[in-house]
Design an enzyme around this catalytic site. Structure first.
Site, PDB file in Angstrom:
ATOM      1  N   GLY A 216       0.816  -1.202   0.000  1.00 31.78           N
ATOM      2  CA  GLY A 216       0.000   0.000   0.000  1.00 31.78           C
ATOM      3  C   GLY A 216       0.851   1.254   0.000  1.00 31.78           C
ATOM      4  O   GLY A 216       2.055   1.214  -0.269  1.00 31.78           O
ATOM      5  N   GLY A 218       2.440   4.836   1.763  1.00 31.42           N
ATOM      6  CA  GLY A 218       2.968   5.284   3.051  1.00 31.42           C
ATOM      7  C   GLY A 218       4.367   4.741   3.303  1.00 31.42           C
ATOM      8  O   GLY A 218       4.927   3.984   2.506  1.00 31.42           O
ATOM      9  N   ALA A 219       4.907   5.172   4.442  1.00 30.33           N
ATOM     10  CA  ALA A 219       6.306   4.892   4.755  1.00 30.33           C
ATOM     11  C   ALA A 219       6.554   3.411   5.047  1.00 30.33           C
ATOM     12  O   ALA A 219       7.613   2.864   4.701  1.00 30.33           O
ATOM     13  CB  ALA A 219       6.719   5.730   5.968  1.00 30.33           C
ATOM     14  N   GLU A 239      -2.011  -3.228  -6.256  1.00 34.33           N
ATOM     15  CA  GLU A 239      -2.623  -2.170  -7.050  1.00 34.33           C
ATOM     16  C   GLU A 239      -1.584  -1.174  -7.549  1.00 34.33           C
ATOM     17  O   GLU A 239      -1.739  -0.564  -8.589  1.00 34.33           O
ATOM     18  CB  GLU A 239      -3.713  -1.449  -6.267  1.00 34.33           C
ATOM     19  CG  GLU A 239      -3.202  -0.545  -5.169  1.00 34.33           C
ATOM     20  CD  GLU A 239      -4.361   0.033  -4.375  1.00 34.33           C
ATOM     21  OE1 GLU A 239      -5.207  -0.759  -3.947  1.00 34.33           O
ATOM     22  OE2 GLU A 239      -4.396   1.249  -4.190  1.00 34.33           O
ATOM     23  N   GLY A 337      -7.331   0.688  -2.051  1.00 39.92           N
ATOM     24  CA  GLY A 337      -7.428  -0.770  -2.158  1.00 39.92           C
ATOM     25  C   GLY A 337      -7.275  -1.497  -0.832  1.00 39.92           C
ATOM     26  O   GLY A 337      -7.155  -2.724  -0.817  1.00 39.92           O
TER      27      GLY A 337
HETATM   28  N1  COA Z   1      -3.580  11.168  14.905  1.00 38.40           N
HETATM   29  C1  COA Z   1      -3.445  12.350  14.282  1.00 38.40           C
HETATM   30  N2  COA Z   1      -2.793  12.494  13.092  1.00 38.40           N
HETATM   31  C2  COA Z   1      -2.271  11.394  12.533  1.00 38.40           C
HETATM   32  C3  COA Z   1      -2.370  10.128  13.132  1.00 38.40           C
HETATM   33  C4  COA Z   1      -3.052  10.042  14.370  1.00 38.40           C
HETATM   34  N3  COA Z   1      -3.212   8.861  14.993  1.00 38.40           N
HETATM   35  N4  COA Z   1      -1.723   9.232  12.344  1.00 38.40           N
HETATM   36  C5  COA Z   1      -1.260   9.906  11.283  1.00 38.40           C
HETATM   37  N5  COA Z   1      -1.584  11.213  11.394  1.00 38.40           N
HETATM   38  C6  COA Z   1      -1.255  12.279  10.442  1.00 38.40           C
HETATM   39  C7  COA Z   1       0.245  12.498  10.293  1.00 38.40           C
HETATM   40  O1  COA Z   1       0.723  13.430  11.220  1.00 38.40           O
HETATM   41  C8  COA Z   1       0.342  13.003   8.878  1.00 38.40           C
HETATM   42  O2  COA Z   1      -0.008  14.358   8.862  1.00 38.40           O
HETATM   43  P1  COA Z   1       0.825  15.419   7.961  1.00 38.40           P
HETATM   44  O3  COA Z   1       0.584  14.949   6.541  1.00 38.40           O
HETATM   45  O4  COA Z   1       0.169  16.711   8.286  1.00 38.40           O
HETATM   46  O5  COA Z   1       2.239  15.296   8.380  1.00 38.40           O
HETATM   47  C9  COA Z   1      -0.771  12.240   8.155  1.00 38.40           C
HETATM   48  O6  COA Z   1      -1.701  11.856   9.159  1.00 38.40           O
HETATM   49  C10 COA Z   1      -0.276  10.982   7.442  1.00 38.40           C
HETATM   50  O7  COA Z   1       0.404  10.199   8.365  1.00 38.40           O
HETATM   51  P2  COA Z   1       1.754   9.441   8.001  1.00 38.40           P
HETATM   52  O8  COA Z   1       2.211   8.731   9.225  1.00 38.40           O
HETATM   53  O9  COA Z   1       2.721  10.365   7.353  1.00 38.40           O
HETATM   54  O10 COA Z   1       1.183   8.446   6.939  1.00 38.40           O
HETATM   55  P3  COA Z   1       1.764   7.401   5.935  1.00 38.40           P
HETATM   56  O11 COA Z   1       2.436   8.077   4.808  1.00 38.40           O
HETATM   57  O12 COA Z   1       2.509   6.316   6.613  1.00 38.40           O
HETATM   58  O13 COA Z   1       0.343   6.835   5.401  1.00 38.40           O
HETATM   59  C11 COA Z   1      -1.994   6.437   5.688  1.00 38.40           C
HETATM   60  C12 COA Z   1      -0.603   6.351   6.304  1.00 38.40           C
HETATM   61  C13 COA Z   1      -2.981   5.791   6.618  1.00 38.40           C
HETATM   62  C14 COA Z   1      -2.397   7.888   5.448  1.00 38.40           C
HETATM   63  C15 COA Z   1      -1.949   5.675   4.331  1.00 38.40           C
HETATM   64  O14 COA Z   1      -1.509   4.375   4.545  1.00 38.40           O
HETATM   65  C16 COA Z   1      -3.307   5.635   3.651  1.00 38.40           C
HETATM   66  O15 COA Z   1      -3.680   6.569   2.980  1.00 38.40           O
HETATM   67  N6  COA Z   1      -4.051   4.513   3.823  1.00 38.40           N
HETATM   68  C17 COA Z   1      -5.406   4.379   3.289  1.00 38.40           C
HETATM   69  C18 COA Z   1      -5.441   3.867   1.898  1.00 38.40           C
HETATM   70  C19 COA Z   1      -4.753   2.550   1.721  1.00 38.40           C
HETATM   71  O16 COA Z   1      -4.341   1.881   2.632  1.00 38.40           O
HETATM   72  N7  COA Z   1      -4.625   2.142   0.490  1.00 38.40           N
HETATM   73  C20 COA Z   1      -3.975   0.888   0.207  1.00 38.40           C
HETATM   74  C21 COA Z   1      -3.451   0.738  -1.106  1.00 38.40           C
HETATM   75  S1  COA Z   1      -2.954   2.230  -1.914  1.00 38.40           S
END
Ligand code: COA
Length: 439
Positions: A216, A218-219, A239, A337
């Site tokens: 997926g 993210g980091a 995907e 996805g």
């Molecule tokens: N409370 C408040 N804010 C939170 C949080 C929490 N528990 N967890 C994350 N955040 C915020 C972070 O601070 C960050 O904010 P910023 O952009 O202002 O810095 C933002 O949310 C994203 O968090 P981050 O840890 O950088 O996310 P990531 O790059 O590791 O991605 C998701 C994590 C959940 C956003 C990402 O996996 C996602 O979009 N998932 C849904 C869709 C998916 O899973 N698709 C699958 C196939 S593509």
């Protein structure tokens, strides 16, 4: 007519294409991610005085989603099927909308007319000697948008890779062709922090030789790839892929040789990364871009052997309800996805599927404070992305919680066990109040 003649007849400038091809009241669907035709989008916006009431739809915009800017929202209304960095702000500020939808359902929605497509605007490769262009970086919903559109406007970009799979469009099916030469938008890998690396090591401990992977956004998914250099015969059914897959392939860890479905092929909906990835994908028979109602359909995913999906989330509560799209009511992402793959992997025909949601145990805020991502209850207003009934493996840097088949109390205990130690006391208190029992 020979295709070369048809091609010449359809050649025009970007301004000519958008002036003739787009009319007030249309829904214009852009190619996904790096398939967005930037030159055409700019021409459409420059031409906005000629239109009213245009709806724009796409998944992720890899360029700054100019139709969502305040100065353009008098004409353009953005209805995203995901959010993405650029459109999120406009959605949060009420100038744009998000349609909650499982990714695998989008082609079906286009076919059935729920999502009408008047105009598809896409980036494609140059034609091959048989007169077919390739969609290059996105088949997923983009191919169905092309098939269903009244009008197809294509930017033929000589820097777009020519990829295989469900990507080919005969030039006769394009209505307007605009030739360009520009680098595709890039999304460089997120730097891997020590915590992300620790989470990734726990994820990698569940991945063995011959597994098939979905990764997926993210980091964490990216950090996980870096841990898999010593594996053999990994397969990809995902995907999307990003740059990390190129490194792993070049190390010999990925060969798709044990896939029982699409043996020998990485099957993908779209690609987004840097030029390194786009060059890797160009004319590469090891990669097939397919439509997303195939790639992401849980029934297809379930047919894969040894399927492991790796996604991430914002928050999880003690019942195992997973919020991945919003922080309370504030939307920051879409379902994409995630649920498609969680359900497919859980349903694997061989019983070996693993649906992983991995995250750091805490969020380090910019002001230095930390909050636990494992919480007694989700923030008020949060959307549940993966329900507790679907939740399988939750992973942090403190370990692995396998929730499937466990009682509510067991799940909560397992989740507290992988929470950051600084937050366990508070979680235990909530546990004891909720379950009327000692931790
Ligand atoms: N409370 C408040 N804010 C939170 C949080 C929490 N528990 N967890 C994350 N955040 C915020 C972070 O601070 C960050 O904010 P910023 O952009 O202002 O810095 C933002 O949310 C994203 O968090 P981050 O840890 O950088 O996310 P990531 O790059 O590791 O991605 C998701 C994590 C959940 C956003 C990402 O996996 C996602 O979009 N998932 C849904 C869709 C998916 O899973 N698709 C699958 C196939 S593509």
């Amino acid at each position: 007519m020979h295709w070369k003649e048809a091609y010449q007849q359809k050649l025009c400038t970007a301004n000519e294409a958008v002036s003739a091809g787009i009319h007030s009241g249309d829904r214009v669907v852009f190619g996904h991610g790096a398939c967005e035709p930037e030159i055409l989008v700019k021409a459409m916006i420059d031409n906005k005085a000629a239109y009213s009431d245009i709806t724009v739809s796409q998944m992720v915009s890899a360029s700054p989603a100019a139709t969502t800017l305040p100065e353009n929202s008098d004409v353009f209304r953005y209805e995203g099927w995901f959010t993405g960095a650029y459109a999120t702000k406009a959605i949060q500020e009420g100038r744009a909308d998000y349609v909650p939808i499982f990714f695998h359902e989008i082609p079906k929605m286009i076919r059935s007319g729920v999502f009408r497509v008047d105009v598809a605007m896409i980036t494609v490769s140059r034609p091959d000697e048989h007169g077919y262009v390739s969609l290059g970086v996105s088949s997923d919903y983009t191919m169905q948008a092309v098939k269903s559109a009244r009008t197809v406007i294509a930017e033929v970009n000589d820097q777009c890779p020519y990829t295989y799979g469900e990507t080919f469009i005969p030039v006769e099916e394009l209505d307007y062709i605009v030739e360009t030469s520009r680098p595709l938008p890039e999304m460089p890998p997120v730097p891997v922090t020590p915590v992300a690396e620790a989470v990734a090591k726990n994820v990698a401990s569940l991945i063995k030789d011959g597994d098939n992977l979905q990764l997926g956004i993210g980091a964490i998914p990216e950090a996980t790839l870096a841990q898999l250099g010593d594996r053999k015969h990994l397969g990809i059914h995902s995907e999307m892929i990003s740059d990390g897959v190129v490194d792993l392939y070049n190390k010999g860890a990925i060969d798709c040789s044990r896939k029982t479905l699409d043996n020998g092929k990485m099957v993908i909906g779209f690609i987004i990364g840097t030029k390194k990835l786009y060059d890797f994908a160009d004319h590469n028979p090891a990669i097939e871009l397919r439509q997303i109602d195939y790639v992401n359909h849980p029934e297809v995913v379930a047919q894969l052997n040894d399927m492991v999906c790796i996604n991430s989330c914002v928050q999880v509560d003690l019942l195992g309800q997973i919020a991945s799209e919003s922080i309370g009511p504030k939307l920051i992402s879409g379902v994409g996805g995630q649920v498609d793959f969680v359900r497919g992997a859980r349903d694997s025909h061989d019983g070996k599927g693993r649906a992983i949601i991995a995250m750091p145990s805490v969020l380090e805020k910019k002001d230095g404070t930390r909050i636990s991502k494992i919480v007694p209850e989700l923030d008020e207003g949060a959307a549940v992305t993966t329900s507790r009934n679907d939740a399988d493996y939750l992973i942090t840097e403190y370990g692995i919680a396998h929730l499937t088949g466990r009682t509510m109390r067991d799940r909560a205990r397992l989740l507290i066990g992988i929470a950051h130690p600084d937050f366990r006391e508070g979680l235990i208190k909530s546990f004891e109040e909720r379950f009327k029992t000692k931790y």
